[in-house]
Design a protein around this motif. Structure first.
Motif, PDB file in Angstrom:
ATOM      1  N   ARG A  85     -22.212  35.994   2.878  1.00  0.00           N
ATOM      2  CA  ARG A  85     -22.534  36.386   4.426  1.00  0.00           C
ATOM      3  C   ARG A  85     -23.987  36.864   4.261  1.00  0.00           C
ATOM      4  O   ARG A  85     -24.859  36.286   5.247  1.00  0.00           O
ATOM      5  CB  ARG A  85     -21.769  37.676   4.716  1.00  0.00           C
ATOM      6  CG  ARG A  85     -22.041  38.156   6.251  1.00  0.00           C
ATOM      7  CD  ARG A  85     -21.473  39.304   6.452  1.00  0.00           C
ATOM      8  NE  ARG A  85     -20.259  39.596   6.205  1.00  0.00           N
ATOM      9  CZ  ARG A  85     -19.158  39.359   6.909  1.00  0.00           C
ATOM     10  NH1 ARG A  85     -19.367  38.896   8.163  1.00  0.00           N
ATOM     11  NH2 ARG A  85     -17.862  39.319   6.418  1.00  0.00           N
ATOM     12  N   ALA A  86     -24.624  37.510   3.434  1.00  0.00           N
ATOM     13  CA  ALA A  86     -26.108  38.058   3.810  1.00  0.00           C
ATOM     14  C   ALA A  86     -26.935  37.024   3.271  1.00  0.00           C
ATOM     15  O   ALA A  86     -27.729  36.653   4.191  1.00  0.00           O
ATOM     16  CB  ALA A  86     -26.210  39.274   2.627  1.00  0.00           C
ATOM     17  N   VAL A  87     -26.660  36.014   2.444  1.00  0.00           N
ATOM     18  CA  VAL A  87     -27.511  34.865   2.171  1.00  0.00           C
ATOM     19  C   VAL A  87     -27.514  33.960   3.226  1.00  0.00           C
ATOM     20  O   VAL A  87     -28.488  33.396   3.617  1.00  0.00           O
ATOM     21  CB  VAL A  87     -27.014  34.048   0.770  1.00  0.00           C
ATOM     22  CG1 VAL A  87     -27.708  33.031   0.551  1.00  0.00           C
ATOM     23  CG2 VAL A  87     -27.357  34.966  -0.438  1.00  0.00           C
ATOM     24  N   GLY A  88     -26.247  33.448   4.017  1.00  0.00           N
ATOM     25  CA  GLY A  88     -25.994  32.429   4.871  1.00  0.00           C
ATOM     26  C   GLY A  88     -26.827  33.163   6.088  1.00  0.00           C
ATOM     27  O   GLY A  88     -27.570  32.081   6.853  1.00  0.00           O
ATOM     28  N   ARG A  89     -26.635  34.388   6.427  1.00  0.00           N
ATOM     29  CA  ARG A  89     -27.320  34.877   7.328  1.00  0.00           C
ATOM     30  C   ARG A  89     -28.981  34.837   7.366  1.00  0.00           C
ATOM     31  O   ARG A  89     -29.606  34.252   8.373  1.00  0.00           O
ATOM     32  CB  ARG A  89     -27.047  36.180   7.768  1.00  0.00           C
ATOM     33  CG  ARG A  89     -27.614  36.784   9.287  1.00  0.00           C
ATOM     34  CD  ARG A  89     -26.691  38.352   9.325  1.00  0.00           C
ATOM     35  NE  ARG A  89     -26.463  39.103   7.934  1.00  0.00           N
ATOM     36  CZ  ARG A  89     -25.447  39.963   7.832  1.00  0.00           C
ATOM     37  NH1 ARG A  89     -24.619  40.199   8.793  1.00  0.00           N
ATOM     38  NH2 ARG A  89     -25.293  40.595   6.557  1.00  0.00           N
ATOM     39  N   THR A 101     -17.701  29.648   2.288  1.00  0.00           N
ATOM     40  CA  THR A 101     -16.962  30.357   1.178  1.00  0.00           C
ATOM     41  C   THR A 101     -16.888  32.284   1.410  1.00  0.00           C
ATOM     42  O   THR A 101     -16.381  32.711   0.519  1.00  0.00           O
ATOM     43  CB  THR A 101     -17.585  30.387   0.049  1.00  0.00           C
ATOM     44  OG1 THR A 101     -19.080  31.217  -0.008  1.00  0.00           O
ATOM     45  CG2 THR A 101     -18.189  28.949  -0.417  1.00  0.00           C
ATOM     46  N   ALA A 102     -17.280  32.473   2.600  1.00  0.00           N
ATOM     47  CA  ALA A 102     -16.958  33.799   2.891  1.00  0.00           C
ATOM     48  C   ALA A 102     -16.386  34.317   4.328  1.00  0.00           C
ATOM     49  O   ALA A 102     -15.982  33.263   5.020  1.00  0.00           O
ATOM     50  CB  ALA A 102     -18.702  34.428   3.178  1.00  0.00           C
ATOM     51  N   PRO A 103     -15.675  35.546   4.115  1.00  0.00           N
ATOM     52  CA  PRO A 103     -14.950  35.884   5.202  1.00  0.00           C
ATOM     53  C   PRO A 103     -15.962  36.252   6.295  1.00  0.00           C
ATOM     54  O   PRO A 103     -16.018  37.308   6.768  1.00  0.00           O
ATOM     55  CB  PRO A 103     -14.086  37.042   4.827  1.00  0.00           C
ATOM     56  CG  PRO A 103     -15.155  37.859   3.603  1.00  0.00           C
ATOM     57  CD  PRO A 103     -15.958  36.657   3.149  1.00  0.00           C
ATOM     58  N   ALA A 104     -16.803  35.322   6.866  1.00  0.00           N
ATOM     59  CA  ALA A 104     -17.815  35.701   7.801  1.00  0.00           C
ATOM     60  C   ALA A 104     -17.792  34.645   9.051  1.00  0.00           C
ATOM     61  O   ALA A 104     -18.495  33.781   9.077  1.00  0.00           O
ATOM     62  CB  ALA A 104     -19.088  35.444   6.969  1.00  0.00           C
ATOM     63  N   PRO A 105     -16.919  34.700   9.728  1.00  0.00           N
ATOM     64  CA  PRO A 105     -16.524  33.517  10.877  1.00  0.00           C
ATOM     65  C   PRO A 105     -17.818  33.642  11.964  1.00  0.00           C
ATOM     66  O   PRO A 105     -17.932  32.598  12.737  1.00  0.00           O
ATOM     67  CB  PRO A 105     -15.224  33.950  11.306  1.00  0.00           C
ATOM     68  CG  PRO A 105     -14.912  35.443  11.168  1.00  0.00           C
ATOM     69  CD  PRO A 105     -15.552  35.638   9.779  1.00  0.00           C
TER      70      PRO A 105
END
Length: 476
Positions: free
Chosen positions: A291-295, A322-326
């Protein structure tokens, strides 16, 4: 319970450090308490050690010296350890917070729900640890895209506390953002304004550490969604100043640098945006959650533009899958779809946008397990979720084909003209374009004049449409 004078003395010192850590509003309290806890952790009795370790871990995670994997390696083995009853809620609040930051959302919620009483029984809101557990439960649901769940669980609690002098700023921030995501903008603004006023009246009182920063960050997101970029930037920077004062640099909690970078791009300050985006990406890679990297990659793309933006967005989407970050995945898919369409990959870009829209619609729809929202907290029945609107608008823009004249004119641009017009569309002034490309201002003006003629436009604002170029920062 302490079984000896020595353990009783240690216990009192732990409680003192705990009070400074959990309830501090000043940066000195935050900075100083972990040092005391670190000293105590090495010699603390078994019933105290997990809690001391949890607070030290929380602080090191915040100051950017610890990865999510390392934090979990400390916390998970201690979840079954016995803890002094007087420290139990504080330990659970710390452990649940770390689990949430590490994107172990189900585990964080389970830990919180295992201690909190079932509705309609109110928890002990005088307990700082209980307040943290309530915040974790709400924020974990919010990060997982369970917006209706956030409102159903916490709307009644906030209503019950209204007028009783009980302030729950972290909970208010989560509920306001759930309303914001569901399109209830007025409700979100009202909640944040009321909470902020309460914080201003209680500057000297103790509350959950970082609660004011949560409110500032939430308000910044609402401003950005409404296109109020300067207000969004101001709140992001205020949030960052408060976090910096506490030596809290991790994007695990309030990723203000990414938000500020997006606002700076929209305000025509890409160089500043790039600096913040790269700083955020460095901290995100240290923490190591998708989540942090994608953002942070999405913020880099907004500041970079062109091919670098496309590469960053492709990586962001791959990571976020790959994250629970919809929420973050939908935002990155929208930006990627627009960037691909701008680069000529129209079919692939529209596929990205359709995927984003399908996911956004699932997030906006009430889940089968969500209880109906009380009338006092529910938003307008016809409100459309923020992400649904953004995806639909991107699809409409991406579905319009350029005319043959537009295509022919764009193809006639020289490489220099293409580069200069792209920078012009991104909001750069002629002077800024010249400085970036090491060209004289008159040269920039000549290239733009030639580009205008080839494209058949007369104003700078018409360039984006005729080039088929779409700003990758258009979705906050």
């Amino acid at each position: 319970m302490p079984s000896s004078p020595r353990s009783a003395a240690v216990h009192e010192r732990v409680v003192e450090a705990t009070a400074a850590f959990l309830a501090c509003r000043d940066s000195a309290g935050w900075r100083g308490s972990p040092a005391r806890m670190r000293e105590l952790a090495a010699t603390a009795p078994a019933a105290i050690e997990p809690f001391a370790c949890g607070l030290v871990t929380e602080h090191e995670a915040g100051n950017g010296t610890l990865s999510a994997a390392d934090a979990l390696a400390r916390v998970l083995p201690r979840l079954t350890a016995p803890v002094d009853p007087r420290l139990r809620t504080g330990w659970l609040g710390s452990a649940a917070t770390l689990l949430q930051w590490a994107d172990r959302l189900d585990a964080a919620r389970a830990l919180a729900e295992g201690f909190l009483p079932a509705p309609p029984v109110l928890p002990d809101l005088a307990d700082a640890g209980v307040r943290r557990l309530l915040g974790v439960r709400a924020e974990a649901a919010l990060r997982g895209g369970e917006f209706h769940q956030v409102l159903a669980e916490n709307g009644p609690l906030l209503a019950a506390c209204a007028g009783r002098g009980v302030r729950l700023p972290r909970l208010v921030a989560a509920v306001a953002l759930a309303h914001h995501e569901l399109g209830h903008r007025d409700t979100a603004r009202q909640l944040l304004a009321t909470a902020e006023a309460g914080e201003d009246r209680a500057q000297d009182s103790a509350d959950d550490a970082g609660a004011r920063h949560e409110l500032l960050y939430a308000r910044a997101l609402v401003h950005a969604a409404e296109g109020h970029w300067q207000a969004a930037l101001d709140d992001h920077l205020a949030c960052g100043a408060g976090q910096d004062a506490r030596a809290f640099v991790s994007p695990a909690a309030t990723p203000w640098r990414s938000g500020a970078a997006l606002a700076l791009v929209r305000l025509g300050r890409p160089a500043q945006a790039a600096g913040l985006a790269e700083e955020e990406l460095g901290h995100a890679r240290t923490w190591g959650t998708a989540r942090a990297v994608g953002r942070a990659l999405r913020a880099r793309a907004a500041a970079a533009g062109g091919r670098r933006a496309l590469e960053a967005l492709e990586e962001a989407v791959d990571v976020l899958r790959t994250a629970p970050a919809p929420v973050e995945l939908v935002e990155a898919l929208i930006d990627l779809g627009r960037a691909r369409i701008a680069a000529g990959s129209e079919r692939q870009g529209r596929d990205d946008l359709r995927e984003a829209l399908a996911l956004a619609r699932r997030l906006a729809a009430p889940g089968p397990a969500a209880r109906p929202e009380p009338a006092a907290t529910a938003g307008p029945a016809r409100a459309t979720g923020r992400l649904v609107r953004a995806a639909e608008e991107a699809l409409r823009a991406g579905s319009g084909r350029r005319t043959e004249r537009d295509r022919a004119g764009s193809a006639k641009l020289t490489r220099s003209e293409q580069r200069i017009t792209e920078l012009a569309v991104r909001g750069r002034t002629n002077a800024e374009i010249g400085a970036e490309l090491c060209l004289a201002r008159r040269t920039v003006e000549t290239h733009l004049t030639n580009a205008y003629r080839k494209l058949g436009v007369t104003r700078r604002t018409q360039l984006a449409t005729h080039l088929g170029w779409v700003d990758t920062t258009a979705v906050p």
